[in-house]
Structures are given as structure tokens and as C-alpha cells.
Write an enzyme that holds these catalytic residues in place. Structure first.
Site: not given
Length: 172
Positions: A45, A50, A94-95, A136-137, A140
Site C-alpha cells: 500500500g 508518502q 510502512c514504506l 493504514h493507508e 496516512h
């Protein structure tokens, strides 16, 4: 085109993203770039903040089994319209916070509404990893990271590790 992923701590990751008033070819290109960036990372994701764009757009694909066809989802203005009382705990990463993982508890099932890349409203019930990932996304988009669910000491430890990683990358 792959885009650079912002690393925590970055003030842009704590800002609330703006709603998409109408779809444009530029926004569709951004979604394609985000999918390419997510798959390359590799991740399941990615949210527009991000990659430094404060727009309510997320992409996800939680298919992880070898040989199974990818199922990329592009969601403009996603919102959770219902969530279960039953909770699930997943080890999240997380990226924007590479190589750091922690257990986060969230609703086990959610119903999500969004606009797809063709401008159509979609609604879908999600559970398991898909439910965790979409929550989660969407977090963000509201300036919230998975580490915000952790106890302060653990959150500070991860933040210090990320500051060190950013210093090391800046020197390289």
C-alpha cells in the site's frame, strides 16, 4: 515513473491530505506512478502524502501469494463508512518507516467507499490484510502513522532510528 518515498520524520507525513475535487489525467498518472513505486519498494500500500503529494489518493494490492494475479486498487477520496466491533492485530510496517515493524490493533472488517480511476463510486467490504492495509493507508491521508498507535517509548525509539537512517542516507 517511480517516485521517492518520504521518510519519517517529515512534516508532510503529518499533514491532512486534500480531497480530490475531480479526476484529471495528471491524477491518474500519479496513481500509476504510485503503483509502480509501491510494487518496486516492495509494499502492499502507498498513500499520496508518502510521495509528497497532499491529495486523498491511496493505492494497494494485498495479493502476496506466488502465482496469483495482482489486484491493484486505486482509491480517490477513500473513506471508511462502517467498521466491525471485532478487532484484529497485525504486525504493520510502512514504506516511510523502513525495516521497523510493530503490532497494531484495528477493526477486523471495514466497509470502504471511494472513487475509482474512471470516476465511479465504489463500495467494498474488506477483511484480513486488506482491511488492515486500507485503514493504514487512509490514516496516512489524515497525517497519522502506524507508530502513532504505539506507546510513547517505542514510538520515540523508532523515530530516533529513522532520524539516524536519514542522516546516514544524506551522507551517502
Amino acid at each position: 515513473m517511480k517516485r521517492p518515498i518520504l521518510l519519517h520524520p517529515d512534516p508532510r507525513l503529518k499533514k491532512t491530505a486534500e480531497a480530490v475535487p475531480d479526476l484529471t489525467d495528471e491524477l491518474r498518472r500519479l496513481a500509476d506512478d504510485m503503483l509502480e513505486t509501491m510494487y518496486d519498494a516492495p509494499g502492499i500500500g502507498l498513500a499520496a502524502p508518502q510521495v509528497g503529494v497532499l491529495t486523498r489518493l491511496v493505492v494497494l494490492d494485498c495479493v502476496k501469494e506466488d502465482g496469483e494475479a495482482p489486484r491493484p486498487l486505486v482509491m480517490f477520496n477513500p473513506e471508511i463508512v462502517a467498521s466491525s466491533d471485532t478487532m484484529n492485530t497485525y504486525e504493520e510496517g510502512c514504506l516511510s518507516i523502513p525495516e521497523q515493524f510493530a503490532d497494531v490493533t484495528r477493526p477486523a472488517e471495514v466497509e470502504v467507499r471511494w472513487i475509482d480511476r474512471d470516476g465511479n463510486e465504489q463500495t467494498q467490504a474488506m477483511d484480513g490484510l486488506w482491511a488492515t492495509c486500507v485503514q493504514h493507508e487512509i490514516d496516512h491521508l489524515d497525517g497519522k502513522l502506524f507508530i502513532d498507535y504505539l506507546k510513547p517509548l517505542k514510538r520515540q525509539l523508532i523515530t530516533r532510528k529513522m532520524q539516524k537512517l536519514k542522516r546516514e542516507r544524506a551522507r551517502a
